[in-house]
Design a protein around this motif. Structure first.
Motif, mmCIF file in Angstrom:
data_model
loop_
_atom_site.group_PDB
_atom_site.id
_atom_site.type_symbol
_atom_site.label_atom_id
_atom_site.label_comp_id
_atom_site.label_asym_id
_atom_site.label_seq_id
_atom_site.Cartn_x
_atom_site.Cartn_y
_atom_site.Cartn_z
ATOM 1 N N ARG A 283 0.863 -1.182 0.000
ATOM 2 C CA ARG A 283 0.000 0.000 0.000
ATOM 3 C C ARG A 283 0.892 1.220 0.000
ATOM 4 N N GLY A 284 0.846 1.951 -1.116
ATOM 5 C CA GLY A 284 1.709 3.124 -1.220
ATOM 6 C C GLY A 284 3.162 2.710 -1.156
ATOM 7 N N THR A 285 3.874 3.240 -0.163
ATOM 8 C CA THR A 285 5.297 2.923 0.012
ATOM 9 C C THR A 285 5.526 1.937 1.140
ATOM 10 N N VAL A 286 4.443 1.290 1.594
ATOM 11 C CA VAL A 286 4.541 0.378 2.738
ATOM 12 C C VAL A 286 4.218 -1.034 2.296
ATOM 13 N N VAL A 287 5.009 -1.985 2.756
ATOM 14 C CA VAL A 287 4.768 -3.404 2.508
ATOM 15 C C VAL A 287 4.506 -4.078 3.837
ATOM 16 N N VAL A 288 3.333 -4.695 3.957
ATOM 17 C CA VAL A 288 2.959 -5.400 5.182
ATOM 18 C C VAL A 288 2.954 -6.889 4.883
ATOM 19 N N THR A 289 3.640 -7.663 5.712
ATOM 20 C CA THR A 289 3.728 -9.112 5.528
ATOM 21 C C THR A 289 2.896 -9.817 6.580
ATOM 22 N N THR A 290 2.124 -10.809 6.144
ATOM 23 C CA THR A 290 1.314 -11.593 7.067
ATOM 24 C C THR A 290 1.200 -13.010 6.520
ATOM 25 N N ILE A 291 0.519 -13.864 7.278
ATOM 26 C CA ILE A 291 0.312 -15.255 6.881
ATOM 27 C C ILE A 291 -1.180 -15.495 6.666
ATOM 28 N N ALA A 292 -1.517 -16.139 5.552
ATOM 29 C CA ALA A 292 -2.918 -16.485 5.263
ATOM 30 C C ALA A 292 -2.958 -17.921 4.745
ATOM 31 N N ARG A 293 -4.158 -18.481 4.718
ATOM 32 C CA ARG A 293 -4.334 -19.871 4.283
ATOM 33 C C ARG A 293 -4.890 -19.904 2.861
ATOM 34 N N ALA A 294 -4.280 -20.722 2.009
ATOM 35 C CA ALA A 294 -4.726 -20.845 0.614
ATOM 36 C C ALA A 294 -5.997 -21.670 0.539
ATOM 37 N N ARG A 295 -6.951 -21.231 -0.269
ATOM 38 C CA ARG A 295 -8.203 -21.952 -0.440
ATOM 39 C C ARG A 295 -8.218 -22.822 -1.709
ATOM 40 N N SER A 296 -7.116 -22.801 -2.489
ATOM 41 C CA SER A 296 -7.033 -23.635 -3.686
ATOM 42 C C SER A 296 -5.574 -23.783 -4.099
ATOM 43 N N ASP A 297 -5.305 -24.741 -4.970
ATOM 44 C CA ASP A 297 -3.971 -24.873 -5.548
ATOM 45 C C ASP A 297 -3.718 -23.705 -6.491
ATOM 46 N N ALA A 298 -2.456 -23.340 -6.673
ATOM 47 C CA ALA A 298 -2.137 -22.230 -7.572
ATOM 48 C C ALA A 298 -0.713 -22.382 -8.089
ATOM 49 N N ARG A 299 -0.493 -21.818 -9.277
ATOM 50 C CA ARG A 299 0.818 -21.812 -9.911
ATOM 51 C C ARG A 299 1.381 -20.400 -9.913
ATOM 52 N N ALA A 300 2.660 -20.288 -10.168
ATOM 53 C CA ALA A 300 3.306 -18.977 -10.184
ATOM 54 C C ALA A 300 2.640 -18.087 -11.218
ATOM 55 N N GLY A 301 2.328 -16.854 -10.816
ATOM 56 C CA GLY A 301 1.680 -15.895 -11.713
ATOM 57 C C GLY A 301 0.175 -15.913 -11.649
ATOM 58 N N GLU A 302 -0.435 -16.942 -11.037
ATOM 59 C CA GLU A 302 -1.894 -17.015 -10.946
ATOM 60 C C GLU A 302 -2.394 -16.267 -9.715
ATOM 61 N N LEU A 303 -3.680 -15.900 -9.774
ATOM 62 C CA LEU A 303 -4.330 -15.341 -8.592
ATOM 63 C C LEU A 303 -4.839 -16.483 -7.726
ATOM 64 N N VAL A 304 -4.657 -16.363 -6.432
ATOM 65 C CA VAL A 304 -5.104 -17.385 -5.506
ATOM 66 C C VAL A 304 -5.982 -16.730 -4.435
ATOM 67 N N GLU A 305 -7.054 -17.426 -4.079
ATOM 68 C CA GLU A 305 -7.918 -16.931 -3.006
ATOM 69 C C GLU A 305 -7.334 -17.364 -1.671
ATOM 70 N N LEU A 306 -7.229 -16.400 -0.750
ATOM 71 C CA LEU A 306 -6.644 -16.642 0.573
ATOM 72 C C LEU A 306 -7.649 -16.299 1.655
ATOM 73 N N GLU A 307 -7.397 -16.853 2.832
ATOM 74 C CA GLU A 307 -8.284 -16.606 3.979
ATOM 75 C C GLU A 307 -7.429 -16.207 5.175
ATOM 76 N N ALA A 308 -7.786 -15.067 5.769
ATOM 77 C CA ALA A 308 -7.040 -14.591 6.933
ATOM 78 C C ALA A 308 -7.142 -15.604 8.066
ATOM 79 N N LYS A 309 -6.073 -15.724 8.832
ATOM 80 C CA LYS A 309 -6.037 -16.724 9.912
ATOM 81 C C LYS A 309 -6.519 -16.174 11.251
ATOM 82 N N ASP A 310 -7.011 -14.921 11.252
ATOM 83 C CA ASP A 310 -7.551 -14.395 12.496
ATOM 84 C C ASP A 310 -9.026 -14.758 12.604
ATOM 85 N N ARG A 311 -9.697 -14.219 13.604
ATOM 86 C CA ARG A 311 -11.103 -14.565 13.830
ATOM 87 C C ARG A 311 -12.011 -14.081 12.717
ATOM 88 N N SER A 312 -11.600 -13.034 12.026
ATOM 89 C CA SER A 312 -12.471 -12.488 10.970
ATOM 90 C C SER A 312 -12.633 -13.469 9.805
#
Length: 362
Positions: A283-312
């Motif tokens: 976002r802008g000049t800031v890079v935020v790193t976090t961990i999420a869970r993949a909801r499907s298989d994916a290859r390099a360059g593809e879009l993958v759907e992720l799910e946050a690992k918090d309660r939300s």
């Protein structure tokens, strides 16, 4: 067969059934027969034989005199009955149906000699349209005389032999499918003397990977799975580049001896469903790193759907950048290329959240 004959057949069949005449053989004469030039005149050639004595009666020769081509010979039923009576067949169990048979023989047609299509050998000193087309094809596919093979249709031989000395030749590509299609136009001064289209089969000699052992669908190519050879290939189905095949995944099962084509391969799966993924949100000049869970298989360059690992359990998409890694750029972010990025790591907290002013000003 007239109505009286049909009635006779029905009556004889009924009689055979009623009195229990087992093993009756019927011989039904054909009205007209045309024998082949060398075919013998047998009972089986002029009649339909039905019954247990078929094997005895069918090869029976009826007349030693050959039937002449173009002339008709009439064979009466009495002569046929006499011939049957003189044979080893059991006469009492044979019923002959019909009155006569008209027989002729087909004329023997002499084989037409095959005339080879002779073409005068072209003078190698004369430049022809073929020379122009071959030169254009080599340039089109970046090939040399030893690395390209062209197959022209026979019907285009006269067209390709057109002399072009002192003429201008224009060649344009029409399309490429299984065969290369081009349109040729020949100019002499300010006059078009010829405009035609033609097709040619094209094969290119290229280094290619040949399969050494069976590879199942979805497996990754390893170094020992292939060997590199020079092979002739269709330009519409080029072989895969040997330097880029190791580590790729195959779309279908492959057998030893097959040439590995580019359309056999796809990038390997680098993120699997349920796997934890390191996500970098820009976002802008800031890079935020976090961990999420993949909801499907994916290859390099593809879009993958992720799910946050918090309660939300918030879901979002990111683009896969490598094994277990993805990048998400927030919409509307205006990042200048000359501005250093600031990195904040929330991966241990397992969530993405809005940044505070203090964090943005760090």
């Amino acid at each position: 067969m007239d109505r009286l004959t049909r009635l006779f057949v029905l009556v004889m069949s009924a009689m055979a059934a009623s009195v229990g005449l087992a093993g009756v053989t019927t011989v039904t004469l054909r009205s007209t027969v045309r024998l082949e030039p060398a075919q013998p005149l047998t009972l089986g050639a002029i009649a339909d034989i039905d019954g247990e004595q078929h094997a005895t009666l069918a090869p029976m020769i009826l007349d030693s005199d050959p039937v002449s081509p173009g002339a008709w010979t009439i064979l009466e039923v009495d002569a046929i009955r006499e011939r049957i009576a003189a044979s080893p067949a059991r006469e009492g169990s044979i019923v002959v149906i019909g009155n006569r048979c008209s027989i002729t023989r087909r004329s023997e047609r002499p084989a037409e000699p095959i005339q080879p299509a002779l073409r005068p050998s072209p003078d190698p000193s004369v430049v022809t349209l073929r020379d122009h087309v071959e030169s254009w094809m080599r340039a089109r596919f970046n090939a040399t005389e030893s690395t390209i093979r062209l197959r022209f249709d026979d019907r285009d031989a006269d067209l390709l032999a057109t002399p072009t000395e002192g003429r201008l030749v224009e060649i344009g590509e029409i399309g490429v499918s299984g065969r290369m299609a081009v349109r040729v136009t020949v100019y002499e001064n300010d006059t078009i003397v010829l405009t035609e289209s033609l097709r040619a089969g094209v094969e290119l000699l290229k280094p290619a990977c040949v399969i050494n052992r069976p590879i199942r669908r979805g497996a990754h190519i390893e170094q020992d799975d292939v060997r590199v050879e020079q092979v002739w290939s269709d330009p519409t189905q080029p072989p895969a580049e040997p330097a880029a095949v190791v580590g790729q995944s195959v779309r279908r099962s492959l057998q030893p001896g097959e040439v590995l084509r580019a359309d056999h391969l796809e990038p390997p799966v680098v993120i699997q469903r349920g796997q934890d993924v390191s996500v970098r949100a820009v976002r802008g000049t800031v890079v935020v790193t976090t961990i999420a869970r993949a909801r499907s298989d994916a290859r390099a360059g593809e879009l993958v759907e992720l799910e946050a690992k918090d309660r939300s359990g918030r879901r979002f998409t990111a683009r896969v950048s490598g094994p277990g890694r993805a990048v998400m750029v927030e919409p509307g972010a205006n990042t200048r290329r000359d501005t250093p990025l600031k990195s904040i790591d929330f991966s241990n907290r397992g969530t993405l959240r809005p940044l505070t002013k203090e964090e943005l000003n760090q």
